[in-house]
Each structure stands twice: as C-alpha cells, then as structure tokens.
Design a protein around this motif. Sequence first.
Motif, PDB file in Angstrom:
ATOM      1  N   PHE A 101       0.827  -1.198   0.000  1.00  0.00           N
ATOM      2  CA  PHE A 101       0.000   0.000   0.000  1.00  0.00           C
ATOM      3  C   PHE A 101       0.869   1.260   0.000  1.00  0.00           C
ATOM      4  O   PHE A 101       1.998   1.253   0.484  1.00  0.00           O
ATOM      5  CB  PHE A 101      -0.913   0.021   1.239  1.00  0.00           C
ATOM      6  CG  PHE A 101      -1.928  -1.077   1.270  1.00  0.00           C
ATOM      7  CD1 PHE A 101      -3.029  -1.047   0.416  1.00  0.00           C
ATOM      8  CD2 PHE A 101      -1.798  -2.137   2.153  1.00  0.00           C
ATOM      9  CE1 PHE A 101      -3.973  -2.063   0.451  1.00  0.00           C
ATOM     10  CE2 PHE A 101      -2.729  -3.159   2.191  1.00  0.00           C
ATOM     11  CZ  PHE A 101      -3.816  -3.124   1.339  1.00  0.00           C
ATOM     12  N   LYS A 102       0.314   2.346  -0.541  1.00  0.00           N
ATOM     13  CA  LYS A 102       0.959   3.648  -0.468  1.00  0.00           C
ATOM     14  C   LYS A 102       0.599   4.268   0.874  1.00  0.00           C
ATOM     15  O   LYS A 102      -0.578   4.459   1.178  1.00  0.00           O
ATOM     16  CB  LYS A 102       0.491   4.550  -1.612  1.00  0.00           C
ATOM     17  CG  LYS A 102       0.862   4.035  -2.997  1.00  0.00           C
ATOM     18  CD  LYS A 102       0.283   4.933  -4.071  1.00  0.00           C
ATOM     19  CE  LYS A 102       0.599   4.414  -5.467  1.00  0.00           C
ATOM     20  NZ  LYS A 102      -0.034   5.234  -6.528  1.00  0.00           N
ATOM     21  N   VAL A 103       1.623   4.582   1.669  1.00  0.00           N
ATOM     22  CA  VAL A 103       1.397   4.960   3.063  1.00  0.00           C
ATOM     23  C   VAL A 103       2.088   6.274   3.403  1.00  0.00           C
ATOM     24  O   VAL A 103       3.192   6.548   2.936  1.00  0.00           O
ATOM     25  CB  VAL A 103       1.914   3.853   4.021  1.00  0.00           C
ATOM     26  CG1 VAL A 103       1.655   4.225   5.471  1.00  0.00           C
ATOM     27  CG2 VAL A 103       1.269   2.507   3.694  1.00  0.00           C
ATOM     28  N   GLY A 104       1.420   7.076   4.215  1.00  0.00           N
ATOM     29  CA  GLY A 104       2.018   8.273   4.789  1.00  0.00           C
ATOM     30  C   GLY A 104       1.796   8.265   6.289  1.00  0.00           C
ATOM     31  O   GLY A 104       0.899   7.574   6.792  1.00  0.00           O
ATOM     32  N   ILE A 105       2.609   9.003   7.020  1.00  0.00           N
ATOM     33  CA  ILE A 105       2.416   9.112   8.465  1.00  0.00           C
ATOM     34  C   ILE A 105       2.625  10.561   8.898  1.00  0.00           C
ATOM     35  O   ILE A 105       3.636  11.179   8.579  1.00  0.00           O
ATOM     36  CB  ILE A 105       3.335   8.133   9.232  1.00  0.00           C
ATOM     37  CG1 ILE A 105       3.094   8.228  10.739  1.00  0.00           C
ATOM     38  CG2 ILE A 105       4.794   8.337   8.891  1.00  0.00           C
ATOM     39  CD1 ILE A 105       3.668   7.051  11.515  1.00  0.00           C
ATOM     40  N   MET A 106       1.628  11.083   9.587  1.00  0.00           N
ATOM     41  CA  MET A 106       1.670  12.451  10.102  1.00  0.00           C
ATOM     42  C   MET A 106       1.937  12.402  11.596  1.00  0.00           C
ATOM     43  O   MET A 106       1.185  11.778  12.350  1.00  0.00           O
ATOM     44  CB  MET A 106       0.334  13.168   9.850  1.00  0.00           C
ATOM     45  CG  MET A 106       0.296  14.592  10.395  1.00  0.00           C
ATOM     46  SD  MET A 106      -1.388  15.258  10.571  1.00  0.00           S
ATOM     47  CE  MET A 106      -1.941  15.263   8.876  1.00  0.00           C
ATOM     48  N   ASP A 107       3.001  13.058  12.022  1.00  0.00           N
ATOM     49  CA  ASP A 107       3.362  13.114  13.430  1.00  0.00           C
ATOM     50  C   ASP A 107       2.652  14.317  14.047  1.00  0.00           C
ATOM     51  O   ASP A 107       3.155  15.435  14.013  1.00  0.00           O
ATOM     52  CB  ASP A 107       4.876  13.247  13.554  1.00  0.00           C
ATOM     53  CG  ASP A 107       5.363  13.033  14.988  1.00  0.00           C
ATOM     54  OD1 ASP A 107       4.517  12.986  15.892  1.00  0.00           O
ATOM     55  OD2 ASP A 107       6.592  12.910  15.182  1.00  0.00           O
ATOM     56  N   ALA A 108       1.464  14.071  14.604  1.00  0.00           N
ATOM     57  CA  ALA A 108       0.683  15.155  15.198  1.00  0.00           C
ATOM     58  C   ALA A 108       0.985  15.356  16.674  1.00  0.00           C
ATOM     59  O   ALA A 108       0.368  16.191  17.330  1.00  0.00           O
ATOM     60  CB  ALA A 108      -0.821  14.880  15.007  1.00  0.00           C
ATOM     61  N   ASP A 109       1.933  14.591  17.194  1.00  0.00           N
ATOM     62  CA  ASP A 109       2.381  14.790  18.572  1.00  0.00           C
ATOM     63  C   ASP A 109       3.444  15.890  18.548  1.00  0.00           C
ATOM     64  O   ASP A 109       4.652  15.628  18.633  1.00  0.00           O
ATOM     65  CB  ASP A 109       2.940  13.469  19.122  1.00  0.00           C
ATOM     66  CG  ASP A 109       3.119  13.498  20.635  1.00  0.00           C
ATOM     67  OD1 ASP A 109       2.979  14.591  21.217  1.00  0.00           O
ATOM     68  OD2 ASP A 109       3.408  12.442  21.210  1.00  0.00           O
ATOM     69  N   ILE A 110       2.983  17.117  18.438  1.00  0.00           N
ATOM     70  CA  ILE A 110       3.856  18.255  18.131  1.00  0.00           C
ATOM     71  C   ILE A 110       4.907  18.497  19.206  1.00  0.00           C
ATOM     72  O   ILE A 110       6.075  18.801  18.898  1.00  0.00           O
ATOM     73  CB  ILE A 110       3.015  19.531  17.916  1.00  0.00           C
ATOM     74  CG1 ILE A 110       1.992  19.322  16.789  1.00  0.00           C
ATOM     75  CG2 ILE A 110       3.926  20.714  17.602  1.00  0.00           C
ATOM     76  CD1 ILE A 110       2.605  19.002  15.444  1.00  0.00           C
TER      77      ILE A 110
ATOM     78  N   ASP B 104      -2.989   5.211   0.029  1.00  0.00           N
ATOM     79  CA  ASP B 104      -4.008   4.259   0.474  1.00  0.00           C
ATOM     80  C   ASP B 104      -4.315   4.470   1.950  1.00  0.00           C
ATOM     81  O   ASP B 104      -5.471   4.384   2.375  1.00  0.00           O
ATOM     82  CB  ASP B 104      -3.525   2.819   0.247  1.00  0.00           C
ATOM     83  CG  ASP B 104      -3.299   2.508  -1.220  1.00  0.00           C
ATOM     84  OD1 ASP B 104      -4.228   2.696  -2.015  1.00  0.00           O
ATOM     85  OD2 ASP B 104      -2.173   2.083  -1.571  1.00  0.00           O
ATOM     86  N   TYR B 105      -3.265   4.742   2.723  1.00  0.00           N
ATOM     87  CA  TYR B 105      -3.427   4.946   4.164  1.00  0.00           C
ATOM     88  C   TYR B 105      -2.562   6.107   4.639  1.00  0.00           C
ATOM     89  O   TYR B 105      -1.389   6.194   4.287  1.00  0.00           O
ATOM     90  CB  TYR B 105      -3.004   3.695   4.953  1.00  0.00           C
ATOM     91  CG  TYR B 105      -3.898   2.499   4.745  1.00  0.00           C
ATOM     92  CD1 TYR B 105      -5.072   2.336   5.479  1.00  0.00           C
ATOM     93  CD2 TYR B 105      -3.562   1.527   3.804  1.00  0.00           C
ATOM     94  CE1 TYR B 105      -5.889   1.236   5.293  1.00  0.00           C
ATOM     95  CE2 TYR B 105      -4.375   0.415   3.606  1.00  0.00           C
ATOM     96  CZ  TYR B 105      -5.535   0.281   4.359  1.00  0.00           C
ATOM     97  OH  TYR B 105      -6.343  -0.808   4.161  1.00  0.00           O
ATOM     98  N   LEU B 106      -3.164   6.982   5.448  1.00  0.00           N
ATOM     99  CA  LEU B 106      -2.414   8.002   6.181  1.00  0.00           C
ATOM    100  C   LEU B 106      -2.574   7.690   7.660  1.00  0.00           C
ATOM    101  O   LEU B 106      -3.698   7.644   8.182  1.00  0.00           O
ATOM    102  CB  LEU B 106      -2.937   9.407   5.892  1.00  0.00           C
ATOM    103  CG  LEU B 106      -2.272  10.536   6.698  1.00  0.00           C
ATOM    104  CD1 LEU B 106      -0.799  10.660   6.338  1.00  0.00           C
ATOM    105  CD2 LEU B 106      -2.986  11.871   6.466  1.00  0.00           C
ATOM    106  N   ILE B 107      -1.459   7.434   8.337  1.00  0.00           N
ATOM    107  CA  ILE B 107      -1.463   7.175   9.766  1.00  0.00           C
ATOM    108  C   ILE B 107      -1.167   8.476  10.500  1.00  0.00           C
ATOM    109  O   ILE B 107      -0.201   9.164  10.172  1.00  0.00           O
ATOM    110  CB  ILE B 107      -0.389   6.126  10.148  1.00  0.00           C
ATOM    111  CG1 ILE B 107      -0.475   4.889   9.250  1.00  0.00           C
ATOM    112  CG2 ILE B 107      -0.512   5.750  11.617  1.00  0.00           C
ATOM    113  CD1 ILE B 107      -1.787   4.151   9.318  1.00  0.00           C
ATOM    114  N   ILE B 108      -1.997   8.823  11.471  1.00  0.00           N
ATOM    115  CA  ILE B 108      -1.768  10.028  12.265  1.00  0.00           C
ATOM    116  C   ILE B 108      -1.393   9.620  13.684  1.00  0.00           C
ATOM    117  O   ILE B 108      -2.195   9.021  14.405  1.00  0.00           O
ATOM    118  CB  ILE B 108      -3.012  10.935  12.300  1.00  0.00           C
ATOM    119  CG1 ILE B 108      -3.417  11.339  10.884  1.00  0.00           C
ATOM    120  CG2 ILE B 108      -2.725  12.182  13.139  1.00  0.00           C
ATOM    121  CD1 ILE B 108      -4.661  12.211  10.824  1.00  0.00           C
ATOM    122  N   ASP B 109      -0.152   9.913  14.061  1.00  0.00           N
ATOM    123  CA  ASP B 109       0.299   9.676  15.427  1.00  0.00           C
ATOM    124  C   ASP B 109      -0.154  10.854  16.268  1.00  0.00           C
ATOM    125  O   ASP B 109       0.424  11.939  16.216  1.00  0.00           O
ATOM    126  CB  ASP B 109       1.826   9.533  15.453  1.00  0.00           C
ATOM    127  CG  ASP B 109       2.363   9.305  16.860  1.00  0.00           C
ATOM    128  OD1 ASP B 109       1.603   8.774  17.694  1.00  0.00           O
ATOM    129  OD2 ASP B 109       3.525   9.659  17.123  1.00  0.00           O
TER     130      ASP B 109
END
Length: 247
Positions: free
Chosen positions: A33-42, A114-119
Amino acid sequence: MIDCIIGVMSGKGGVGKSTVSAMIAEELNKKGFKVGIMDADITGPSIPRLLNISHKKATANELGIIPVTTSNGIKVMSLNLLMEHEDQPVIWRGPLIAGVVEQFWADVQWGDLDYLIIDMPPGTGDVALTVMQSIPISGLVMVSVPQDLVSMIVSKSINMAKKLNIPILGVVENMSYVKCPDCGNKIRIFESESTIEFLKDNNLKLLGELPMSKDIANISIEGNDMIEEEIKSIFEQIATNIIEVLS
C-alpha cells in the motif's frame, strides 16, 4: 487523494503509541500500500527517529510542504523534520500547536495514499480535538497497557471519539506480557481478565498484544530490522486486522 486515515491514540504518554504508529505504517507499506504518516504529537515528535529519518529535512515549494520519504517509500511529516535541531523544545500554546497540525493536513503534498497514519498526542486535549474535528478520520486505533488505571484513562479517549462519531477500529495492548526466555511461556504481570472485561464493556476489538521487549523499546535506536520475527508477525497481524475492520 487519501483513501483511509487512521488515527493512533492513547489516553496517556509512555504506552508505545508512536512505536505502534510507525510499525503499522511499515507493515501496511510491506503489503504494497501507499502509506504516509503524520506526526501530530507536536511537543513530543518521535516518528522521524522511529523511521530512521531524523537526519533528513522537509522542504517546501509554491504548492506547499514536501514530506520526507523513507527509503521504502513512506511519506512522513513531523515538526522535527522542520526544526534545525531535533532536541529544540516546542514552547507553544495550544492554539498554535493545533494550527501546525491543520497545516500538516492542508499544506503538505501527500499525493495519492491508500493509508495516512496520524500519530496523535496522548490524551483528549486541544490537538486531539483539532485532529478529530478537522481531518476526516476513517477510524481510531487505541494503544493501551494492561492496568485498570490506564484503562480508565483510555475510556476517556474512547468516549471522546464516540461523542465525535469517529469509529474505533480496536485496541493494541502493549507491554501485555513477558515471554519466558527458557520455556517460552507468556507471563502476564497484570490480570488479563480485566482487559477482556474492558474490551467487552466498550464493545472493542483486540487488534493485537505486544510483549515487553527490548527489541520494541530499541526501535528508535536500532531500527525495526533488528526485531525478532515473532514480534514482526504480531505487528503484521495488527495491520491485517486493521485492514479487515476497515474493509
């Protein structure tokens, strides 16, 4: 276009939320899958270290912010990828931090995923609320450890999600047991019955149980290539369970 957005949340810090976020992204990526991850734990951004890209920096052009891409193709955005030094403190008030998260969603060139993971940050504060209200989350993964007190804290996050009509995909229980090095048996420090009762009471699916392991604790130092196969298979099953719940 982003097909599915998965928020990874915990009621308190120190339960392995960011590690679980990074490993879910890795396992989904392995599945093609095409994956991204956003680090929202600023205020506590750890995703760059967990994915071994802390030496890289995000760039920008007239279209927005260009995320850093890992060697295996995961797109990553974190405040630490914009800071000169990763140990610089973020001494900002809530509204400014929430504004950065909104920028990470609106101004980053995520492309087709396909998926964006938000931490997400731990707890139920300003940033968690901003993520839930500003971003069309497909579902949340809760990360917990097996203590009654923490289960109570996680319940607050679960109730927050329910009030905002965001589906909860399930729970990942970290530090669930210790594996005996001699006989291989699972030694549970806390009573498993309380976890089962907690899941039943909240109508939640257990996505996976992770052991107390130095391999997991050292991911940010040694990378996930050093994890033993048994633990890799647990993360792979967690990713599979998430896909099944979302399908």
